[in-house]
Design a protein around this motif. Structure first.
Motif, mmCIF file in Angstrom:
data_model
loop_
_atom_site.group_PDB
_atom_site.id
_atom_site.type_symbol
_atom_site.label_atom_id
_atom_site.label_comp_id
_atom_site.label_asym_id
_atom_site.label_seq_id
_atom_site.Cartn_x
_atom_site.Cartn_y
_atom_site.Cartn_z
ATOM 1 N N ALA A 1 1.259 -6.062 0.759
ATOM 2 C CA ALA A 1 2.748 -5.971 0.276
ATOM 3 C C ALA A 1 3.030 -5.354 -0.916
ATOM 4 C CB ALA A 1 3.023 -7.710 -0.015
ATOM 5 N N GLY B 1 1.166 -11.301 3.369
ATOM 6 C CA GLY B 1 1.573 -10.181 2.678
ATOM 7 C C GLY B 1 1.768 -8.912 3.500
ATOM 8 N N THR C 1 5.453 -11.688 0.212
ATOM 9 C CA THR C 1 3.866 -12.273 -0.074
ATOM 10 C C THR C 1 4.288 -13.927 -0.040
ATOM 11 O OG1 THR C 1 4.505 -12.340 -2.375
ATOM 12 C CG2 THR C 1 2.989 -10.633 -1.693
#
Length: 461
Positions: free
Chosen positions: A42, A183, A188
């Protein structure tokens, strides 16, 4: 349906059970004993803000929204193009005869359908509004709104599944994702282990529960039998089977199963393969004609793979391996040559306008697996949801039990091993799951459960 391939932006990471789930010393690699890692990778982005805004505005847990989004699309809006059951966006707001979430979202938010379909932020807002309305009807109020466990029956309503087992399959997957964390696409979500309150779904047998009838109905021993609506295929064949066709679902595993069970779908395939672990569901008998490639239906067997053609994160090694063994099994049983002239993509069948499996499907690797060219034995995630998982030192029922594990338990297993008959779920069979060998010091270990949720993986020969 497919569209132009893009650069991969995430990789699905499948974690094994949390530390302590396996009581055997050395039963799993040391890496598998670590806490679960989030799925994907992420970077901060606008999508994350959209989830925060939607969660706050409608008092829906952010983890629920992200879990649904990842289960439906891996958090990808697919440029506003529809899934095969006419669902749109990150959250798969749908408009078909059984799923009205798109029209519900438009009514609740006042946003136009086109914006809900094509703008990811609006799509997430729309889904949150729908879930909020379902929660209100379920009487979920006050502090209960913050309890992830209490949202199970609300989430189960969201896909408008064809039946209770399919709804449970969908919702269990959402909670699995919540437990692993996410993620991906700039979003997230930390892992949160939840013991969901399944309510009425606690009495619904999850898909994969086998009976004498289902064992007899499946052509492939590792498949879960779950028939499509009789309105979506033809009984019998008008031609001999000579070709195996590889498809991509353009939707989720549970959603595809539900759609094939919907009488209005007018489409089906013989098999559906799950991305995360290679679980296989058979929905049409091979002796019958599934509706998947138009004029080529009479002489083909169709295998659908969970995912989207433009998103390679769905094409996991577990999926490739499980599907390849299925294809190998079909080809060898039916005398079909294991080559690219007889194992083809949907896009390669004359008279069809689909693009699946698309440019991200690794044909070289897949055909190598089909022809036994990979020396490594396939491994699969195996999950049991009850307590009392038994581990034996051999597949025989007379072998010593070396451990009993608390559930839920998730381990890696190789293909099924045929051993002596075992009675489970009211039927007797000889299916055991063999734990992956651990460098020679933990070999020939098998796992089963008194009410075994046997994985959809092949039997060893």
């Amino acid at each position: 349906m497919g569209k132009t391939a893009r650069v991969p932006r995430l990789t699905a990471v499948l974690a094994a059970a949390a530390a302590g789930a396996i009581a055997l010393s050395g039963a799993l690699p040391s890496s598998a004993a670590q806490p679960p890692e989030p799925i994907g990778s992420a970077m901060p982005g606008e999508l994350a803000k959209a989830f925060e805004t939607a969660a706050t505005r409608y008092d829906v847990p952010r983890e629920v929204l992200v879990g649904i989004g990842y289960a439906e699309s891996h958090l990808d809006g697919h440029d506003g193009l529809p899934s095969q059951d006419n669902g749109y966006g990150v959250m798969h707001l749908a408009g078909n005869p059984t799923n009205p979430t798109m029209s519900e979202a438009a009514k609740l938010t006042g946003l136009p359908v086109e914006k809900l379909a094509k703008d990811s932020g609006s799509n997430i807002i729309g889904a949150a509004a729908v879930l909020d309305s379902y929660a209100d009807k379920a009487g979920l109020q006050g502090s209960a709104r913050k309890d992830l466990a209490k949202w199970y029956t609300v989430v189960a309503q969201y896909p408008h599944s064809a039946d209770g087992p399919t709804a449970r399959l969908y919702t269990d997957e959402v909670y699995r994702i919540i437990g692993l964390g996410v993620g991906a696409e700039g979003v997230t979500s930390a892992p949160k282990q939840v013991n969901p309150d399944r309510g009425s779904y606690a009495n619904v047998a999850p898909l994969g529960t086998r009976t004498k009838a289902s064992l007899a109905a499946a052509d492939y021993p590792g498949a879960i039998w779950n028939p499509a609506s009789a309105s979506n295929y033809s009984v019998g064949r008008t031609s001999a089977v000579s070709t195996i066709v590889i498809h991509v679902t353009q939707g989720s595993y549970a959603g595809t199963i539900s759609w094939f069970k919907n009488a209005s779908a007018q489409v089906s395939a013989h098999y559906v393969v799950r991305s995360s672990d290679g679980q296989i569901t058979q929905m049409v008998a091979e002796k019958d004609t599934a509706w998947h490639v138009r004029s080529a239906n009479p002489y083909t067997i169709g295998i659908e793979h969970e995912g989207f053609v433009d998103q390679p994160s769905w094409f996991t090694d577990a999926m490739y391996r499980a599907s390849a063994v299925l294809t190998k099994n079909i080809a060898e049983r039916r005398g079909i040559p294991k080559d690219r002239a007889h194992i083809v993509g949907h896009n390669e069948v004359p008279g069809n306008d689909h693009t699946d499996p698309g440019p991200n499907w690794n044909w070289n690797y897949y055909m190598q697996l089909v022809n036994g060219g990979n020396p490594n034995p396939p491994t699969y995630n195996f999950t049991t949801y009850g307590s009392g998982v038994r581990v034996r030192s051999d597949a025989k029922v007379t072998a010593p039990i070396v451990a009993t594990l608390a559930g839920p338990t998730q381990v890696f297993v190789v293909c099924q091993k045929q051993g002596d008959p075992v009675t489970a779920e009211g039927t007797t069979n000889n299916w055991w799951s063999k734990l992956r060998d651990q460098g020679g010091y933990m070999t020939n270990i098998y796992i089963d459960h008194p009410a075994a949720q046997l994985p959809g993986v092949p039997i060893c020969t």
